[in-house]
Motif scaffolding. Structure first.
Motif: not given
Length: 271
Positions: A1-10, A26-33
């Motif tokens: 399962m892949t979970t995406i949230t605001l990045g980068p790590a930390g 994994s990471f995204s630069e935006s909440v919308t993304g």
């Protein structure tokens, strides 16, 4: 399962996402993304901030929920511990997420009134800036200064309120929407504007002794003065009283729409 949230790590979002069991983050630069990735099937779960106890609602999250059909399946409350991080005592700029800067506004004005503030995409992005440039300090979790970095913790717990906490929700594909849980969220677009409209939308809950935990209005984007309402209640969609209240709401919003984000349980995660 892949979970995406605001990045980068930390980021604080990353720390909240670690409470979601299994799989990769994994990471995204935006909440919308993040919400788009879950709605499109590119990710199994998304973790997004929706509300902070000091700064209030995260409007980008609310707008993304209105734009994309997803389910809310879990709520994660996490206390926020902000620290001032830098390579040394001397710096000219503090870089962090706009919410973090706002949550520490009083402390910064008292201790560093002449330092410039710069809003960046995330707290972790500010930490990266501080690692690269000794003239830049960051606001983030104190553990961002560990793991062999060149940063020092100059001050801890610099948030203006000791009770500072952020509410995150875990979003999933719409097909995983559940009626089971102690809380429920939904969005109402009445596509109407007349005196007493908001009162009409709230009365069905009051009449059935359902506690509203949050009511937020956001511009619909259709026309000036036209709003979408985000409503959270302390009741599950499986309950007859909630179903009856929503039936009344759907009748009021017959020229618009009602989106049930789902029911879910809440937990507090210390990190």
């Amino acid at each position: 399962m892949t979970t995406i949230t605001l990045g980068p790590a930390g980021t604080y979002s990353h720390r909240a996402a670690q409470a979601v069991e299994g799989g990769d983050i994994s990471f995204s630069e935006s909440v919308t993304g993040i919400v788009e990735s879950v709605a499109d099937g590119a990710a199994d779960r998304g973790v997004v901030p929706v509300e902070n106890s000091i700064e209030g609602s995260v409007t980008e999250s609310l707008d993304a929920f209105a734009e994309h059909d997803v389910a809310v399946v879990r709520e994660i409350i996490t206390p926020i511990r902000h620290a001032l991080l830098a390579q040394g005592e001397s710096f000219d700029l503090v870089a962090s997420h706009a919410q973090a800067l706002a949550q520490c506004r009083g402390w910064l004005e008292e201790h560093y009134p002449d330092v410039e503030l710069e809003a960046v995409a995330s707290t972790a992005r500010g930490v990266e800036r501080a690692r690269e440039d000794p003239s830049v300090a960051a606001i983030g979790h104190p553990e961002n200064a560990t793991n062999g970095t060149d940063l020092d913790v100059l001050a801890e717990d610099i948030q203006d309120q000791s009770s500072n906490a952020t509410r995150f929700v875990v979003v999933a594909p719409a097909s995983e929407r559940s009626d089971a849980g102690g809380k429920s969220s939904f969005i109402v677009y009445p596509n109407a504007d007349y005196p007493g409209l908001l009162l009409e939308l709230l009365e069905p809950f009051a009449d059935r002794d359902i506690n509203l935990t949050r009511v937020e209005s956001r511009p619909s984007g259709e026309r000036l003065g036209d709003y979408v309402f985000h409503i959270d209640v302390a009741a599950g969609l499986y309950e007859e009283r909630t179903q009856a209240a929503l039936a009344d709401i759907e009748a009021i919003a017959e020229d618009g729409w009602v989106r049930r984000l789902g029911s879910y349980d809440s937990e507090t995660v210390l990190n």
